[in-house]
Design an enzyme around this catalytic site. Structure first.
Site, PDB file in Angstrom:
ATOM      1  N   ARG A  37    -106.096 -30.413 -32.511  1.00  0.00           N
ATOM      2  CA  ARG A  37    -105.151 -31.271 -31.790  1.00  0.00           C
ATOM      3  C   ARG A  37    -105.922 -32.129 -30.794  1.00  0.00           C
ATOM      4  NH1 ARG A  37     -99.540 -29.392 -28.861  1.00  0.00           N
ATOM      5  NH2 ARG A  37    -100.924 -27.981 -27.715  1.00  0.00           N
ATOM      6  N   GLU A  54     -91.872 -34.615 -30.372  1.00  0.00           N
ATOM      7  CA  GLU A  54     -91.581 -34.011 -29.070  1.00  0.00           C
ATOM      8  C   GLU A  54     -91.224 -35.053 -28.009  1.00  0.00           C
ATOM      9  OE1 GLU A  54     -95.130 -31.875 -28.092  1.00  0.00           O
ATOM     10  OE2 GLU A  54     -96.415 -33.639 -28.233  1.00  0.00           O
ATOM     11  N   ASP A  57     -91.433 -29.821 -24.520  1.00  0.00           N
ATOM     12  CA  ASP A  57     -91.818 -31.204 -24.261  1.00  0.00           C
ATOM     13  C   ASP A  57     -90.663 -32.143 -24.556  1.00  0.00           C
ATOM     14  OD1 ASP A  57     -94.320 -32.041 -23.152  1.00  0.00           O
ATOM     15  OD2 ASP A  57     -95.342 -31.056 -24.803  1.00  0.00           O
ATOM     16  N   ASP A  83     -97.875 -23.409 -21.014  1.00  0.00           N
ATOM     17  CA  ASP A  83     -98.823 -24.517 -21.090  1.00  0.00           C
ATOM     18  C   ASP A  83     -98.178 -25.715 -20.402  1.00  0.00           C
ATOM     19  OD1 ASP A  83     -97.037 -25.605 -22.897  1.00  0.00           O
ATOM     20  OD2 ASP A  83     -98.390 -25.500 -24.622  1.00  0.00           O
TER      21      ASP A  83
END
Length: 716
Positions: A332, A425, A453, A625
């Site tokens: 990612r 997202e 998100d 996160d």
């Protein structure tokens, strides 16, 4: 002061430059001069287009804010709102039907449904654990967690619990691999005869589920089975303390678990400068070369972890073959927003981090592509898998596609070697998802949804519309179900089934495996052929769901049924319809948000830990996160903006929750308490996220976190 060297008009962190030239480039066939020239072109010539896309985000957001302000205290007019979004180019016309043309995807992407891990690439041990989580012990997963209804007793192996675990595993075998007239619970002998597996001399009801064995056919050491594309290995060992007690000598049931793993350079790491980026890239290089290892202490012994080789078996015909020993690794990259001081441009500005990631991570993956044999290859089809997060709409996806075309040309790779993961997202991507997929139809290998998100962006986009519901109530609104269903439906319309992954989000409670076993089966039932889990053990347990659910049969039925949700439902704004909250309800909501922010941010700023298990306000460990931080910060910012809670009230709660977080970390000798001074950089960063949250770009946490982490590193 950072030591820098000049390369093709770029001022590069010296450590990063040395890594590129001495470790990443050798063996790729790419020269240093050509590499740096390509990166300079990417930064100087393509970078301004990146900036223009960000400017467009801000312009659209201002228009949306102004629209809501002009209609303050008026009932929401959905049709007028939709027409406005169309007029300003936020909501785009949907084009005709098409199917993706992505070629050369590995089976783990195209045809093997299963769990997916996401791990910080900066932690070599975690990265290796994730890569090696392709296989996991069902016995260990059931025994060592609360999956059986309770946690294991302290001390040594408890025979009664072990017996219950073995019985539960036999139930799974009966469900997935039934035998004619025999239960696996009663079986005394497994052997191979005439190319078939016999259990007490009886065949499997579906003999094709037998794939191979290891050892002697009359008394194999292992038997390999396959159901719904996932393998299961039965391990026989009468010298093992479990196998010795088992009438068939079965010592373990090993499940193919984490089919794929995302090595994350984004939300789960804290990479703010050249030193951090070099660590991330070095670990990715070790994975792509197959050389990464990590030595650590465990149980008083030194343990060295490295990548697991492929597993060898004999087929039904006696011919040898191998099955993959590791998860297929995706990487990612960072999204389009952030810059990084690892590299400075001619004018002294920072490079867009996503552009840097694009060229360097694909360069590193070239090491894997150049291996045509050997037991540690990642892609067997010549592909590189890059997940690109936080893109807003088709124009930004098209830009990513063009960037990777540039990268492929610079690195002498065939076009479309790089496969793209589109994370659904951000709201502008959700409402234009079909056109986003079309913009990269030759690359798309992955789409997924992410509540956290996506909700953070929902709040920020509609900040001026009014106060949002409490977070638990936001989840119950119609828009979230429409968002989840529409993602799958559009993915299937666009031909992703059998070519790409359609994913679902994270199970955030790594200690709650019984609850996960109960709930997460809904993901394959929803048509998702991958879903995120927080640990290798969770991957093994979640794999059970893919044995129960034939995902491709579900996808076929869903596609035949047509769309279940449309854009109107996704455009519903989850504002609070009931706003007469009691003071204790408001306080509890803000406390929960504040404690989560502080618990995460203090580790991010002080320790550089981007993802960890953080106790919530009830001391339940949650995987945190930046996505979880974003939603909590935006929620408080929204309530502050609309007067649900005052600044003084929020500050009082922040200080009180800082004391709670200090208590939760009291046993960590390296932890720096936030109380009683409340003047440390970590506490200030958490306050910035809340009190300045309304003006952060798209509500993202990265600008504040990076700034404050750099401040701490500069202070020594």
């Amino acid at each position: 002061m950072v030591d820098r060297v000049e390369r093709a008009g770029l001022n590069v962190d010296e450590g990063l430059a040395s890594f590129i030239e001495e470790q990443a480039l050798p063996g790729t066939g790419i020269g240093a001069e050509g590499f740096w020239q390509a990166l300079s072109e990417l930064a100087h010539d393509i970078g301004p287009r990146n900036r223009a896309l960000l400017d467009k985000r801000e312009a659209l957001q201002k228009q949306i804010d102004d629209w809501h302000k002009a209609r303050a205290n008026q009932p929401h007019d959905h049709e007028a709102y939709k027409a406005f979004l169309t007029e300003i180019g936020y909501l785009l016309p949907e084009g005709g039907d098409f199917e993706i043309e992505t070629a050369n995807t590995d089976p783990e992407i195209a045809t093997v449904p299963g769990p997916q891990l996401v791990v910080p690439i900066t932690n070599a041990r975690y990265a290796l654990n994730a890569a090696n989580a392709r296989w996991g012990s069902l016995y260990d997963g059931l025994y060592g967690t609360d999956a059986m209804g309770s946690l294991p007793p302290k001390g040594g192996y408890e025979n009664g619990r072990g017996a219950r675990v073995i019985a539960r595993a036999r139930v799974f075998l009966d469900e997935a691999f039934p035998v004619e007239g025999v239960s696996h619970a009663d079986a005394r002998r497994y052997h191979v005869q005439g190319g078939a597996l016999l259990v007490d001399d009886q065949p499997l009801i579906d003999p094709s589920k037998f794939r191979g064995y290891r050892g002697h056919p009359k008394a194999p050491d292992a038997v390999l089975l396959c159901n719904n594309g996932l393998h299961v290995e039965l391990v026989f060992d009468r010298t093992h303390f479990i196998g010795a007690r088992d009438q068939a000598g079965l010592a373990d049931v090993r499940l193919e678990s984490a089919v794929s793993a995302i090595m994350d350079c984004e939300d789960s790491v804290a990479c703010v400068d050249g030193e951090d980026k070099t660590l991330a890239y070095a670990n990715w290089l070790g994975l792509m070369q197959g050389t990464l290892s990590e030595t650590f202490e465990k149980g008083g012994k030194s343990v060295t972890r490295k990548l697991t080789p492929d597993h060898e078996f004999l087929g039904a015909d006696g011919a040898p073959f191998t099955v993959k020993g590791r998860a297929l690794m995706l990487v990612r990259n960072v999204g389009h927003l952030m810059t990084n001081p690892a590299i400075l441009l001619r004018d002294g500005s920072e490079i867009f981090e996503g552009l840097m990631d694009a060229l360097i991570t694909v360069l590193i993956a070239r090491h894997d592509l150049q291996r045509t044999e050997g037991g540690l290859r990642n892609s067997h089809t010549g592909s590189v898998y890059v997940v690109k997060p936080k893109m807003h709409g088709p124009e930004e996806v098209a830009f990513a596609d063009e960037v990777f075309t540039f990268v492929e040309k610079a690195l002498n790779l065939p076009q479309y070697t790089v496969k793209l993961g589109i994370m659904d997202e951000e709201r502008r991507t959700s409402v234009n998802l079909k056109e986003c997929i079309r913009a990269a139809k030759h690359r798309v290998a992955f789409i997924n949804t992410g509540f956290l998100d996506r909700t953070g962006d929902e709040i920020h986009t509609s900040m001026e519309a009014g106060p949002f519901s409490r977070k638990d109530f936001i989840k119950r609104k119609g828009w979230i179900g429409a968002y989840e269903a529409r993602n799958v439906d559009i993915g299937l319309e666009c031909g992703l089934s059998g070519k790409a992954q359609i994913g679902k989000g994270m199970w955030a409670m790594p200690d709650k495996m019984a609850a996960m076993l109960e709930a997460k089966i809904e993901h394959p039932k929803a048509g998702a052929n991958c879903a995120w889990v927080p640990s290798p053990t969770a991957a093994t347990l979640h794999a059970l769901h893919y044995h129960k659910v034939d995902v491709f049969a579900v996808q076929k039925a869903l596609r035949a049924g047509g769309r279940r949700a449309h854009v109107d439902a996704v455009l519903e704004i989850p504002l609070a319809s009931f706003r007469k909250w009691r003071p204790e309800q408001v306080r509890r909501e803000v406390e929960n948000n504040a404690q989560g922010i502080l618990g995460y941010v203090v580790r991010w700023i002080d320790a550089g830990v981007g993802c960890s298990k953080v106790p919530d306000i009830n001391d339940v460990g949650l995987m945190e996160d930046r996505a979880t931080c974003r939603i909590s910060a935006q929620h408080i910012a929204n309530w502050l903006h609309h007067g649900v809670v005052s600044r003084d009230e929020v500050m009082e709660i922040m200080k009180r929750m800082a004391e709670v977080v200090d208590g939760q970390n009291a046993d960590d000798p390296s932890y720096q308490p936030m109380a009683p001074g409340f003047d440390g950089i970590a506490f200030q960063a958490a306050c910035d996220l809340v009190f300045e949250g309304r003006v952060q770009p798209s509500g993202y946490t990265e600008p504040v976190l990076h700034k404050r982490r750099l401040e701490l590193k500069a202070a020594g």
